[in-house]
Design a protein around this motif. Structure first.
Motif, PDB file in Angstrom:
ATOM      1  N   ALA A  65     -43.675  64.048  36.621  1.00  0.00           N
ATOM      2  CA  ALA A  65     -42.962  64.048  35.319  1.00  0.00           C
ATOM      3  C   ALA A  65     -41.578  64.583  35.556  1.00  0.00           C
ATOM      4  CB  ALA A  65     -43.718  64.657  34.140  1.00  0.00           C
ATOM      5  N   ASP A  66     -41.326  65.734  36.203  1.00  0.00           N
ATOM      6  CA  ASP A  66     -40.313  66.434  36.235  1.00  0.00           C
ATOM      7  C   ASP A  66     -39.225  65.938  37.374  1.00  0.00           C
ATOM      8  OD1 ASP A  66     -41.444  68.443  34.458  1.00  0.00           O
ATOM      9  OD2 ASP A  66     -41.935  69.935  35.868  1.00  0.00           O
ATOM     10  N   HIS A  67     -39.853  65.396  38.340  1.00  0.00           N
ATOM     11  CA  HIS A  67     -38.845  65.345  39.509  1.00  0.00           C
ATOM     12  C   HIS A  67     -38.988  63.637  40.106  1.00  0.00           C
ATOM     13  CE1 HIS A  67     -38.185  69.393  39.855  1.00  0.00           C
ATOM     14  NE2 HIS A  67     -39.248  69.613  39.774  1.00  0.00           N
ATOM     15  N   GLY A  68     -39.802  63.025  39.133  1.00  0.00           N
ATOM     16  CA  GLY A  68     -39.930  61.299  39.545  1.00  0.00           C
ATOM     17  C   GLY A  68     -40.688  61.234  41.003  1.00  0.00           C
ATOM     18  N   HIS A  69     -40.422  62.052  41.965  1.00  0.00           N
ATOM     19  CA  HIS A  69     -41.184  61.658  43.186  1.00  0.00           C
ATOM     20  C   HIS A  69     -41.121  63.117  44.182  1.00  0.00           C
ATOM     21  CE1 HIS A  69     -36.918  61.917  44.512  1.00  0.00           C
ATOM     22  NE2 HIS A  69     -37.175  62.236  45.827  1.00  0.00           N
ATOM     23  N   VAL A  70     -41.969  62.880  44.975  1.00  0.00           N
ATOM     24  CA  VAL A  70     -42.055  63.930  46.074  1.00  0.00           C
ATOM     25  C   VAL A  70     -41.893  63.417  47.543  1.00  0.00           C
ATOM     26  CG1 VAL A  70     -43.541  65.748  47.272  1.00  0.00           C
ATOM     27  CG2 VAL A  70     -43.498  65.509  44.808  1.00  0.00           C
ATOM     28  N   ASP A  71     -40.767  63.823  48.264  1.00  0.00           N
ATOM     29  CA  ASP A  71     -40.711  63.430  49.690  1.00  0.00           C
ATOM     30  C   ASP A  71     -41.522  64.091  50.597  1.00  0.00           C
ATOM     31  OD1 ASP A  71     -38.084  61.936  49.409  1.00  0.00           O
ATOM     32  OD2 ASP A  71     -37.648  63.706  48.063  1.00  0.00           O
ATOM     33  N   HIS A 120     -54.363  63.964  48.172  1.00  0.00           N
ATOM     34  CA  HIS A 120     -54.917  62.728  47.635  1.00  0.00           C
ATOM     35  C   HIS A 120     -54.187  62.167  46.367  1.00  0.00           C
ATOM     36  CE1 HIS A 120     -58.962  62.232  50.126  1.00  0.00           C
ATOM     37  NE2 HIS A 120     -57.818  62.486  51.044  1.00  0.00           N
ATOM     38  N   ALA A 121     -53.843  63.533  45.489  1.00  0.00           N
ATOM     39  CA  ALA A 121     -53.347  63.329  44.322  1.00  0.00           C
ATOM     40  C   ALA A 121     -51.942  62.948  44.388  1.00  0.00           C
ATOM     41  CB  ALA A 121     -53.231  64.645  43.520  1.00  0.00           C
ATOM     42  N   LEU A 122     -51.046  63.349  45.404  1.00  0.00           N
ATOM     43  CA  LEU A 122     -49.833  62.709  45.717  1.00  0.00           C
ATOM     44  C   LEU A 122     -49.671  61.670  46.317  1.00  0.00           C
ATOM     45  CD1 LEU A 122     -48.009  66.256  46.344  1.00  0.00           C
ATOM     46  CD2 LEU A 122     -47.406  64.579  44.657  1.00  0.00           C
ATOM     47  N   LEU A 123     -50.625  61.403  46.898  1.00  0.00           N
ATOM     48  CA  LEU A 123     -50.332  60.142  48.045  1.00  0.00           C
ATOM     49  C   LEU A 123     -49.964  58.766  47.471  1.00  0.00           C
ATOM     50  CD1 LEU A 123     -52.987  60.123  51.020  1.00  0.00           C
ATOM     51  CD2 LEU A 123     -50.411  59.916  51.151  1.00  0.00           C
ATOM     52  N   PRO A 124     -50.592  58.324  46.264  1.00  0.00           N
ATOM     53  CA  PRO A 124     -50.675  57.142  45.533  1.00  0.00           C
ATOM     54  C   PRO A 124     -48.875  56.795  45.533  1.00  0.00           C
ATOM     55  CG  PRO A 124     -52.144  58.010  44.671  1.00  0.00           C
ATOM     56  CD  PRO A 124     -51.916  59.186  45.538  1.00  0.00           C
ATOM     57  N   SER A 125     -48.460  58.194  44.827  1.00  0.00           N
ATOM     58  CA  SER A 125     -46.847  57.785  44.654  1.00  0.00           C
ATOM     59  C   SER A 125     -46.071  57.767  45.938  1.00  0.00           C
ATOM     60  CB  SER A 125     -46.449  59.101  43.834  1.00  0.00           C
ATOM     61  OG  SER A 125     -46.501  60.024  44.662  1.00  0.00           O
ATOM     62  N   MET A 126     -46.546  58.248  46.930  1.00  0.00           N
ATOM     63  CA  MET A 126     -45.656  58.210  48.297  1.00  0.00           C
ATOM     64  C   MET A 126     -46.152  56.792  48.718  1.00  0.00           C
ATOM     65  SD  MET A 126     -46.723  61.942  50.222  1.00  0.00           S
ATOM     66  CE  MET A 126     -45.677  63.230  49.922  1.00  0.00           C
ATOM     67  N   ILE A 127     -47.325  56.471  48.656  1.00  0.00           N
ATOM     68  CA  ILE A 127     -47.742  54.830  49.280  1.00  0.00           C
ATOM     69  C   ILE A 127     -46.756  53.932  48.384  1.00  0.00           C
ATOM     70  CG2 ILE A 127     -49.546  53.294  49.202  1.00  0.00           C
ATOM     71  CD1 ILE A 127     -51.406  55.693  50.186  1.00  0.00           C
ATOM     72  N   MET A 170     -24.609  59.296  42.669  1.00  0.00           N
ATOM     73  CA  MET A 170     -24.970  60.411  43.070  1.00  0.00           C
ATOM     74  C   MET A 170     -26.474  60.338  43.896  1.00  0.00           C
ATOM     75  SD  MET A 170     -25.906  63.634  40.453  1.00  0.00           S
ATOM     76  CE  MET A 170     -27.973  63.553  40.685  1.00  0.00           C
ATOM     77  N   SER A 171     -26.581  61.139  44.991  1.00  0.00           N
ATOM     78  CA  SER A 171     -27.597  60.710  45.735  1.00  0.00           C
ATOM     79  C   SER A 171     -29.041  61.568  45.242  1.00  0.00           C
ATOM     80  CB  SER A 171     -27.239  61.240  47.279  1.00  0.00           C
ATOM     81  OG  SER A 171     -27.409  62.805  47.080  1.00  0.00           O
ATOM     82  N   GLU A 172     -30.135  60.688  45.508  1.00  0.00           N
ATOM     83  CA  GLU A 172     -31.412  61.231  45.125  1.00  0.00           C
ATOM     84  C   GLU A 172     -31.627  62.497  45.614  1.00  0.00           C
ATOM     85  OE1 GLU A 172     -34.965  59.197  46.629  1.00  0.00           O
ATOM     86  OE2 GLU A 172     -35.185  58.579  44.606  1.00  0.00           O
ATOM     87  N   GLN A 173     -32.154  63.340  44.639  1.00  0.00           N
ATOM     88  CA  GLN A 173     -32.634  64.761  45.110  1.00  0.00           C
ATOM     89  C   GLN A 173     -33.788  64.668  45.985  1.00  0.00           C
ATOM     90  OE1 GLN A 173     -34.270  67.057  41.957  1.00  0.00           O
ATOM     91  NE2 GLN A 173     -35.446  65.200  40.944  1.00  0.00           N
ATOM     92  N   LYS A 174     -33.691  65.575  47.103  1.00  0.00           N
ATOM     93  CA  LYS A 174     -34.830  65.852  48.063  1.00  0.00           C
ATOM     94  C   LYS A 174     -35.830  66.861  47.408  1.00  0.00           C
ATOM     95  CE  LYS A 174     -32.086  66.786  51.180  1.00  0.00           C
ATOM     96  NZ  LYS A 174     -31.255  67.171  52.234  1.00  0.00           N
ATOM     97  N   VAL A 175     -37.044  66.261  47.256  1.00  0.00           N
ATOM     98  CA  VAL A 175     -38.049  67.192  46.564  1.00  0.00           C
ATOM     99  C   VAL A 175     -39.169  67.425  47.508  1.00  0.00           C
ATOM    100  CG1 VAL A 175     -39.784  67.371  44.755  1.00  0.00           C
ATOM    101  CG2 VAL A 175     -37.595  66.026  44.459  1.00  0.00           C
ATOM    102  N   VAL A 176     -39.421  68.844  47.545  1.00  0.00           N
ATOM    103  CA  VAL A 176     -40.415  69.318  48.696  1.00  0.00           C
ATOM    104  C   VAL A 176     -41.393  70.222  47.692  1.00  0.00           C
ATOM    105  CG1 VAL A 176     -39.142  71.372  49.277  1.00  0.00           C
ATOM    106  CG2 VAL A 176     -41.212  70.540  50.446  1.00  0.00           C
ATOM    107  N   VAL A 177     -42.834  69.796  47.754  1.00  0.00           N
ATOM    108  CA  VAL A 177     -43.644  70.814  47.224  1.00  0.00           C
ATOM    109  C   VAL A 177     -44.285  71.631  48.189  1.00  0.00           C
ATOM    110  CG1 VAL A 177     -45.896  70.830  46.159  1.00  0.00           C
ATOM    111  CG2 VAL A 177     -44.411  69.132  45.440  1.00  0.00           C
TER     112      VAL A 177
END
Ligand SMILES: NC(=O)c1ccc[n+]([C@@H]2O[C@H](COP(=O)([O-])OP(=O)(O)OC[C@H]3O[C@@H](n4cnc5c(N)ncnc54)[C@H](OP(=O)(O)O)[C@@H]3O)[C@@H](O)[C@H]2O)c1
Length: 266
Positions: free
Chosen positions: A77-83, A123-130, A1-8
């Motif tokens: 926690a809900d989605h694992g990552h944010v694209d 800034h709160a989301l950047l560490p997970s993106m980096i 299954m392909s990874e879900q594309k997550v947008v905030v």
């Protein structure tokens, strides 16, 4: 299954953000809806689901540090990552500088939402993106920073600050997979523009079309989305700012008078 594309998407309880959410839902995205009004967020989430997407709601006042950090932890926690993060929440004030001389709080209130809230969330989301070496951040700005427009000094200063931040982010982290888009909207028929009565008589872009601009920014990731008029204005301001300001501002004053007459006579 392909990874879900997550947008905030912030500011997705109404207007442009809500329309973008539904359109990204149609394209199969998982949409995280952030704004203060829970009831409105739930209504938008239902529209996203009806369009075939997945939606989660996160009611939050983005001017509050602790609440923003808690929401980011919950989203991850809900989605694992944010694209893609779309910084779209905003507020506007239309007031002359002459009438603002004792209203520094106009600037503080607008900056709190349009600038500091967007930086806080980024800034709160950047560490997970980096860490993933992948991430895109979209900033909702306005065509009015591309041309000289009177009566919106606090609003336009906050949006120009945001644009500078977006360019810095791209310059510093572009080579590590973090990209940005600045979206320069023209006038759009929403709650925000509806707050100024004379704009009832002005032709405007629909929120659905403007939402499409955020979709383009999210999927295609260009460095900017703009109208041709805005791009020409921006080029003109970088070459001949004095001349352009002299030519444009009397026209805007005349347009405001025309709109006032139209609304009064209607
Ligand atoms: N409409 C235009 O003509 C126009 C033109 C150029 C640029 N823009 C930009 O487009 C973006 C969207 O505006 P819009 O026209 O769609 O207006 P809108 O319908 O009034 O949307 C503004 C959104 O921001 C949210 N928001 C405001 N303060 C917030 C806070 N403290 N915390 C969390 N969310 C907050 C609001 O949700 P809650 O009230 O539920 O919190 C709402 O969802 C803005 O950045 C605006 O500057 C609009």
């Amino acid at each position: 299954m392909s990874e879900q594309k997550v947008v905030v998407i912030t500011g997705s309880s109404s207007g442009i953000g809500a329309e973008a959410a539904v359109q990204l839902g149609e394209r199969g995205w998982t949409v995280c809806l952030l704004a203060r009004r829970q009831g409105e967020l739930e209504e938008v989430a239902a529209r996203v689901r009806a369009a075939g997407g997945t939606a989660s709601t996160y009611p939050v006042d983005l001017t509050d540090d602790a609440s923003t950090l808690a929401v980011v932890a919950q989203v991850l926690a809900d989605h694992g990552h944010v694209d893609v993060l779309v910084n779209n929440a905003g507020r506007s004030i239309r007031r002359s500088i002459r009438n603002s001389l004792e209203r520094l709080h106009d600037h503080e209130r607008v900056m709190a939402v349009n600038y500091f809230a967007a930086i806080r969330l980024t800034h709160a989301l950047l560490p997970s993106m980096i860490e993933r070496r992948r991430g895109h951040v979209v900033f909702s700005s306005t065509m009015s920073t591309q041309v000289p427009i009177p009566l919106f000094s606090a609003y336009l200063a906050s949006k120009s600050a945001l644009e500078s931040y977006a360019r810095s982010l791209m310059a510093e982290l572009g080579h590590e997979g973090i990209t940005t888009t600045i979206v320069y909207f023209p006038m759009v028929r929403t709650e925000m523009s509806g707050a100024t009565s004379i704009y009832a008589a002005m032709p405007m872009m629909t929120p659905a079309k403007a939402g499409g601009w955020l979709v383009k920014a999210t999927i295609d990731r260009p460095s900017r989305v703009t109208s041709l008029g805005g791009a020409l204005g921006q080029a003109g301001m970088s070459v001949l700012p004095g001349v352009l300001t002299k030519v444009v501002t009397p026209q805007i004053r005349r347009m405001d008078k025309r709109l006032s007459r139209k609304v009064r006579d209607h």
